[in-house]
Design a protein around this motif. Structure first.
Motif, PDB file in Angstrom:
ATOM      1  N   ARG A  62       0.869  -1.175   0.000  1.00 36.48           N
ATOM      2  CA  ARG A  62       0.000   0.000   0.000  1.00 36.48           C
ATOM      3  C   ARG A  62       0.901   1.219   0.000  1.00 36.48           C
ATOM      4  NH1 ARG A  62      -1.892   2.832   4.796  1.00 36.48           N
ATOM      5  NH2 ARG A  62      -3.427   4.409   4.212  1.00 36.48           N
ATOM      6  N   VAL A  63       0.713   2.100  -0.959  1.00 34.63           N
ATOM      7  CA  VAL A  63       1.501   3.322  -1.066  1.00 34.63           C
ATOM      8  C   VAL A  63       0.583   4.515  -0.897  1.00 34.63           C
ATOM      9  CG1 VAL A  63       2.831   4.762  -2.656  1.00 34.63           C
ATOM     10  CG2 VAL A  63       3.294   2.319  -2.515  1.00 34.63           C
ATOM     11  N   THR A  64       1.042   5.478  -0.119  1.00 32.16           N
ATOM     12  CA  THR A  64       0.326   6.741  -0.001  1.00 32.16           C
ATOM     13  C   THR A  64       1.231   7.868  -0.480  1.00 32.16           C
ATOM     14  OG1 THR A  64       1.069   7.109   2.269  1.00 32.16           O
ATOM     15  CG2 THR A  64      -1.012   5.911   1.963  1.00 32.16           C
ATOM     16  N   LEU A  65       0.615   8.938  -0.921  1.00 36.44           N
ATOM     17  CA  LEU A  65       1.350  10.110  -1.388  1.00 36.44           C
ATOM     18  C   LEU A  65       0.665  11.355  -0.856  1.00 36.44           C
ATOM     19  CD1 LEU A  65       3.597  11.314  -3.192  1.00 36.44           C
ATOM     20  CD2 LEU A  65       1.937  11.313  -5.073  1.00 36.44           C
ATOM     21  N   ASP A  66       1.440  12.211  -0.218  1.00 33.10           N
ATOM     22  CA  ASP A  66       0.954  13.503   0.279  1.00 33.10           C
ATOM     23  C   ASP A  66       1.800  14.583  -0.372  1.00 33.10           C
ATOM     24  OD1 ASP A  66       0.320  15.829   1.687  1.00 33.10           O
ATOM     25  OD2 ASP A  66       0.059  14.773   3.577  1.00 33.10           O
ATOM     26  N   THR A  67       1.277  15.174  -1.429  1.00 31.08           N
ATOM     27  CA  THR A  67       2.071  16.162  -2.169  1.00 31.08           C
ATOM     28  C   THR A  67       2.234  17.461  -1.383  1.00 31.08           C
ATOM     29  OG1 THR A  67       0.081  16.822  -3.351  1.00 31.08           O
ATOM     30  CG2 THR A  67       1.543  15.241  -4.444  1.00 31.08           C
ATOM     31  N   SER A  68       1.329  17.741  -0.465  1.00 30.12           N
ATOM     32  CA  SER A  68       1.471  18.965   0.332  1.00 30.12           C
ATOM     33  C   SER A  68       2.644  18.850   1.293  1.00 30.12           C
ATOM     34  CB  SER A  68       0.183  19.255   1.102  1.00 30.12           C
ATOM     35  OG  SER A  68      -0.049  18.263   2.091  1.00 30.12           O
ATOM     36  N   LYS A  69       2.922  17.624   1.755  1.00 29.09           N
ATOM     37  CA  LYS A  69       4.062  17.399   2.647  1.00 29.09           C
ATOM     38  C   LYS A  69       5.269  16.861   1.906  1.00 29.09           C
ATOM     39  CE  LYS A  69       1.241  16.444   6.746  1.00 29.09           C
ATOM     40  NZ  LYS A  69       0.876  15.437   7.770  1.00 29.09           N
ATOM     41  N   LYS A  70       5.100  16.642   0.597  1.00 22.90           N
ATOM     42  CA  LYS A  70       6.171  16.074  -0.220  1.00 22.90           C
ATOM     43  C   LYS A  70       6.694  14.784   0.423  1.00 22.90           C
ATOM     44  CE  LYS A  70       7.754  20.226  -2.620  1.00 22.90           C
ATOM     45  NZ  LYS A  70       6.651  21.112  -2.237  1.00 22.90           N
ATOM     46  N   SER A  71       5.781  13.871   0.649  1.00 17.30           N
ATOM     47  CA  SER A  71       6.182  12.620   1.285  1.00 17.30           C
ATOM     48  C   SER A  71       5.313  11.470   0.799  1.00 17.30           C
ATOM     49  CB  SER A  71       6.086  12.740   2.809  1.00 17.30           C
ATOM     50  OG  SER A  71       4.732  12.865   3.202  1.00 17.30           O
ATOM     51  N   SER A  72       5.877  10.267   0.924  1.00 22.12           N
ATOM     52  CA  SER A  72       5.181   9.044   0.540  1.00 22.12           C
ATOM     53  C   SER A  72       5.519   7.970   1.556  1.00 22.12           C
ATOM     54  CB  SER A  72       5.637   8.610  -0.856  1.00 22.12           C
ATOM     55  OG  SER A  72       5.112   7.348  -1.204  1.00 22.12           O
ATOM     56  N   SER A  73       4.645   6.989   1.676  1.00 22.05           N
ATOM     57  CA  SER A  73       4.953   5.847   2.524  1.00 22.05           C
ATOM     58  C   SER A  73       4.616   4.561   1.787  1.00 22.05           C
ATOM     59  CB  SER A  73       4.176   5.913   3.839  1.00 22.05           C
ATOM     60  OG  SER A  73       2.789   5.753   3.593  1.00 22.05           O
ATOM     61  N   LEU A  74       5.405   3.545   2.091  1.00 29.44           N
ATOM     62  CA  LEU A  74       5.186   2.200   1.546  1.00 29.44           C
ATOM     63  C   LEU A  74       4.915   1.280   2.724  1.00 29.44           C
ATOM     64  CD1 LEU A  74       5.351  -0.018  -0.693  1.00 29.44           C
ATOM     65  CD2 LEU A  74       7.789  -0.176  -0.167  1.00 29.44           C
ATOM     66  N   LEU A  75       3.771   0.626   2.692  1.00 30.59           N
ATOM     67  CA  LEU A  75       3.404  -0.337   3.722  1.00 30.59           C
ATOM     68  C   LEU A  75       3.399  -1.725   3.107  1.00 30.59           C
ATOM     69  CD1 LEU A  75       2.147  -1.209   6.493  1.00 30.59           C
ATOM     70  CD2 LEU A  75      -0.097  -0.733   5.463  1.00 30.59           C
ATOM     71  N   ILE A  76       4.136  -2.629   3.730  1.00 31.75           N
ATOM     72  CA  ILE A  76       4.088  -4.038   3.338  1.00 31.75           C
ATOM     73  C   ILE A  76       3.376  -4.773   4.455  1.00 31.75           C
ATOM     74  CG2 ILE A  76       5.420  -6.087   2.721  1.00 31.75           C
ATOM     75  CD1 ILE A  76       7.747  -4.234   1.982  1.00 31.75           C
ATOM     76  N   THR A  77       2.246  -5.362   4.145  1.00 29.15           N
ATOM     77  CA  THR A  77       1.480  -6.063   5.179  1.00 29.15           C
ATOM     78  C   THR A  77       1.879  -7.537   5.245  1.00 29.15           C
ATOM     79  OG1 THR A  77      -0.310  -6.543   3.630  1.00 29.15           O
ATOM     80  CG2 THR A  77      -0.486  -4.512   4.906  1.00 29.15           C
ATOM     81  N   ALA A  78       1.716  -8.115   6.430  1.00 29.38           N
ATOM     82  CA  ALA A  78       1.977  -9.545   6.635  1.00 29.38           C
ATOM     83  C   ALA A  78       3.300  -9.950   5.997  1.00 29.38           C
ATOM     84  CB  ALA A  78       0.825 -10.377   6.059  1.00 29.38           C
ATOM     85  N   SER A  79       4.381  -9.324   6.442  1.00 28.85           N
ATOM     86  CA  SER A  79       5.682  -9.505   5.790  1.00 28.85           C
ATOM     87  C   SER A  79       6.156 -10.957   5.856  1.00 28.85           C
ATOM     88  CB  SER A  79       6.714  -8.589   6.431  1.00 28.85           C
ATOM     89  OG  SER A  79       6.882  -8.931   7.785  1.00 28.85           O
ATOM     90  N   ARG A  80       6.983 -11.293   4.867  1.00 24.97           N
ATOM     91  CA  ARG A  80       7.563 -12.633   4.758  1.00 24.97           C
ATOM     92  C   ARG A  80       9.070 -12.511   4.724  1.00 24.97           C
ATOM     93  NH1 ARG A  80       3.822 -13.765  -0.556  1.00 24.97           N
ATOM     94  NH2 ARG A  80       1.775 -13.734   0.495  1.00 24.97           N
ATOM     95  N   ALA A  81       9.768 -13.572   5.024  1.00 22.27           N
ATOM     96  CA  ALA A  81      11.228 -13.555   4.968  1.00 22.27           C
ATOM     97  C   ALA A  81      11.713 -13.140   3.577  1.00 22.27           C
ATOM     98  CB  ALA A  81      11.788 -14.922   5.353  1.00 22.27           C
ATOM     99  N   ALA A  82      10.966 -13.524   2.553  1.00 24.79           N
ATOM    100  CA  ALA A  82      11.339 -13.187   1.176  1.00 24.79           C
ATOM    101  C   ALA A  82      11.242 -11.696   0.882  1.00 24.79           C
ATOM    102  CB  ALA A  82      10.463 -13.951   0.186  1.00 24.79           C
ATOM    103  N   ASP A  83      10.610 -10.928   1.773  1.00 24.49           N
ATOM    104  CA  ASP A  83      10.541  -9.463   1.596  1.00 24.49           C
ATOM    105  C   ASP A  83      11.833  -8.788   2.026  1.00 24.49           C
ATOM    106  OD1 ASP A  83       7.096  -9.494   2.731  1.00 24.49           O
ATOM    107  OD2 ASP A  83       7.879  -9.563   0.684  1.00 24.49           O
TER     108      ASP A  83
END
Lengths: 112, 115
Positions: A62-83
């Motif tokens: 899941r990626v979010t983008l906030d252009t007013s704050k010039k920032s983004s986040s990447l969320l990886i859910t239920a992570s695995r060792a392969a991540d």
């Protein structure tokens, strides 16, 4: 100086937990992308979000983008060792949208 | 489907020697790029070619030259290698520069050491 910077620089979690990485950038952009790099390999594209989008999903990402704050986040859910990998954000930049800038990356370690 | 192919995979040079890194893509992409990645850092753009017949400087072009030989091939030349050029070099290609068609596909990298 680089357009994008990730935070944190390193992240260690247990398998099954969620991982969140953040990216900040400096100028207006057309789009922002996230890439993954496994140790000793080239980068692989994960997801692209346009400047007029606020959120995007792809599988466990899941990626979010906030252009007013010039920032983004990447969320990886239920992570695995392969991540386990380094994750980079990349953007173009106002002034020359043909150029592409990568951040310094977040090194994610998912423990089994 | 080979994607982006870089040669060589490894190279050791002495200071002052020259060499050319080769890159070829089979995806019919218009745009190609050369990056360097230093330990613990992200990628920095050296040169890019938006389309066949054009090349432009990136963030760190000093000490390098490039040639877009044809639509498939984009080479990077070090005329007189310096220890500061020790790095991992990545070639990438995309459909277009800028916009949503700038999803980049990367080669496996060339690990270069300059002694």
């Amino acid at each position: 100086s680089q357009q994008g910077e990730e935070d944190p620089q390193a992240l260690s979690i247990q398998e099954g937990e969620n991982a969140t990485m953040n990216c900040s950038y400096k100028t207006s952009i057309n789009n922002l992308q996230w890439y993954r790099q496994n140790s000793g390999r080239g980068l692989v594209h994960l997801i692209l979000i346009r400047s007029n989008e606020r959120e995007k999903h792809s599988g466990r990402l899941r990626v979010t983008l906030d252009t007013s704050k010039k920032s983004s986040s990447l969320l990886i859910t239920a992570s695995r060792a392969a991540d386990t990998a380094s994750y980079f954000c990349a953007t173009d930049a106002e002034g020359n949208f043909n150029k592409f800038y990568f951040g310094s990356g977040t090194k994610l370690n998912v423990k089994p | 489907n080979a994607g982006v192919t870089q040669t060589p995979k490894f190279q050791v040079l002495k200071t002052g020697q020259s060499m050319t890194l080769q890159c070829a893509q089979d995806m019919n992409h218009n745009s190609m790029y050369w990056y360097r990645q230093d330990p613990g850092m992200g990628l920095r753009l050296i040169y890019y070619s938006a389309s066949e017949g054009t090349t432009d400087k990136g963030e760190v072009p000093n000490g390098y030259n490039v040639s877009r030989l044809n639509k498939r091939e984009f080479s990077l030349r070090l005329e007189s290698a310096a220890p500061s050029q020790t790095s991992v070099y990545f070639c990438a290609s995309s459909e277009e520069t800028g916009g949503a068609k700038n999803i980049q596909y990367f080669g496996a990298g060339t690990r270069l050491s300059v002694l």
